[in-house]
Structure formats: structure tokens, C-alpha cells
Write a protein that holds these residues in place. Structure first.
Motif, short mmCIF file in Angstrom:
data_model
loop_
_atom_site.label_atom_id
_atom_site.label_comp_id
_atom_site.label_asym_id
_atom_site.label_seq_id
_atom_site.Cartn_x
_atom_site.Cartn_y
_atom_site.Cartn_z
N MET A 174 0.73 -1.17 0.22
CA MET A 174 0.37 0.16 -0.01
C MET A 174 0.88 1.26 0.39
O MET A 174 0.66 2.37 -0.56
N THR A 225 4.54 1.64 -1.39
CA THR A 225 4.51 1.73 -2.74
C THR A 225 3.28 2.51 -3.55
O THR A 225 3.39 3.24 -4.37
N PHE A 226 2.49 1.96 -3.51
CA PHE A 226 1.34 2.54 -4.96
C PHE A 226 1.05 3.89 -4.37
O PHE A 226 0.30 4.67 -4.90
N LEU A 267 -4.28 -0.56 -11.57
CA LEU A 267 -4.65 -1.73 -9.76
C LEU A 267 -3.82 -2.41 -10.21
O LEU A 267 -3.13 -3.36 -9.02
N PHE A 273 -0.80 -3.76 -8.37
CA PHE A 273 -0.30 -4.52 -6.80
C PHE A 273 -1.34 -5.21 -5.72
O PHE A 273 -1.48 -4.67 -4.73
N LEU A 277 -7.88 -0.50 -3.15
CA LEU A 277 -7.12 0.44 -4.09
C LEU A 277 -7.38 1.31 -4.45
O LEU A 277 -7.28 2.93 -4.63
#
Length: 204
Positions: free
Chosen positions: A1, A3-4, A128, A131, A146
Motif C-alpha cells: 500500500m 508503494t501504491f 490497479l 499492486f 486501492l
């Protein structure tokens, strides 16, 4: 998360249609107008999130005809809004007072513009899943989380843009109001430019 979130923040640093739309509406109609524009964009992103989760965006990726139809509908709508802004007569050189109907129209325009951008659908469908992790949590739930995270970050980002733009705008109008007559014209040009850019987009 984490990283996202970092990747999304980096994407926000690249100006796109949502940025120009939010700024132009804020300049034209003030803080409230800009905020509801951002909310309209976020709701459009939420729609794309659900479409990606349900697999509807895959239709746009595999069907050239569907992609072209959505693309030209979105481009035509943007150009229409731009022409309306260009031909609209300014009744005053003062900063306009925003009414409820005006903000509602801004919200609706932002929502339709975002929904009618096929590139956004393909972005969510391609972005999306990168991830999604094999940690036992259903893929559908992960995609929703996400997507909702992206929508929340989008609202926060556009709101920040609105307040920054509004601050600069207030200083501008406090010095002179003679150029405010041209604000609508600038917004119209921005709309038409975004429409032409969308019309020239390819599916790849």
C-alpha cells in the motif's frame, strides 16, 4: 500500500486534464466551484474503479469501436463546454458570485468529463492489478481498497490545488479586475484543448 501511495503521488505531479480542469474552474468560479469540480472528478474515478473491478474496462481495451465511441463522446462534450464558455457574455468585470446551480453544473461537468475518458478506464484496469498481492485477501477487495485510496488521494490533491489557486486568484483580483472579463475565455480554450487532446488519443 505504501508503494501504491508513493506511485500515485508521483503521478499527481504530472499535470493532466483533472489538474487543468480543477484550476480553470477555481479561477472562473472560486473555491467552492473548484472543490465540487474535484469531487466530480473523484466520483468519476470511483466509477472507473467499479468498472475495472467488474471487468467492464476490458471491453474498452479489446473493442476499438467502443473505445472510439467513448473517446469522441468525451471530446465532443469538452469542445461543447469550451464553445459555450467562449461565447458566454460577461455581465460584470468583478469576480463572479457563485450560486448553487453553478456549482452543481461544475460537479456534473467534471463527472461526465472523467467518466467519458476511456484512457482513465484503461489506466485503472492496467494500474490497479499491479499492486494486487497473493496474500489470501480476495482480489476484488484489494482492487476496491486501492481504487478508494486513489479516490481519497485525488480529492485531497484537487482540494489543495483549489486553495492554492484561490489564494493566488484572490491576490490577483485584489489588484485588478479588468482582466476578469477574459477568465471565461481562457476556461473555454482549456476545455477545447482538452477535448482535442482526448480526440487524438489512441487505444495503445
Amino acid at each position: 500500500m505504501l508503494t501504491f501511495i508513493l506511485v500515485v503521488l508521483m503521478l499527481f505531479l504530472i499535470p493532466g486534464p483533472a489538474v487543468f480542469l480543477t484550476i480553470s474552474q477555481t479561477i472562473k468560479g472560486g473555491t467552492k466551484n473548484g472543490i465540487v469540480t474535484g469531487l466530480g472528478i473523484a466520483l468519476g474515478d470511483l466509477g472507473h474503479t467499479f468498472a475495472a473491478v467488474l471487468g467492464l474496462s476490458a471491453i474498452l481495451m479489446t473493442s476499438a469501436l467502443a473505445f472510439e465511441i467513448i473517446k469522441y463522446l468525451g471530446a465532443a462534450y469538452l469542445v461543447y463546454l469550451g464553445i459555450c464558455a467562449l461565447i458566454e457574455k460577461s455581465k460584470t468585470t468583478k469576480k463572479p458570485v457563485i450560486k448553487e446551480g453553478k456549482t452543481t453544473a461544475s460537479f456534473r461537468q467534471a463527472l461526465f468529463i472523467e467518466l467519458l475518458n476511456p484512457k482513465t478506464s484503461l489506466f485503472f484496469l492496467a494500474f490497479l492489478p499491479q499492486f494486487v498481492q497473493t496474500n489470501g485477501i480476495p482480489v476484488t477487495i484489494q482492487l476496491l481498497v486501492l481504487g478508494l485510496t486513489f479516490v481519497f488521494m485525488s480529492i485531497s490533491y484537487t482540494t489543495l490545488l483549489v486553495f492554492l489557486t484561490s489564494t493566488v486568484g484572490n491576490r490577483f483580483f485584489s489588484k485588478t479586475n479588468r482582466c476578469s472579463h477574459w477568465i471565461g475565455k481562457v476556461v473555454g480554450i482549456v476545455y477545447i484543448g482538452l477535448g482535442l487532446k482526448l480526440a487524438l488519443q489512441t487505444q495503445e
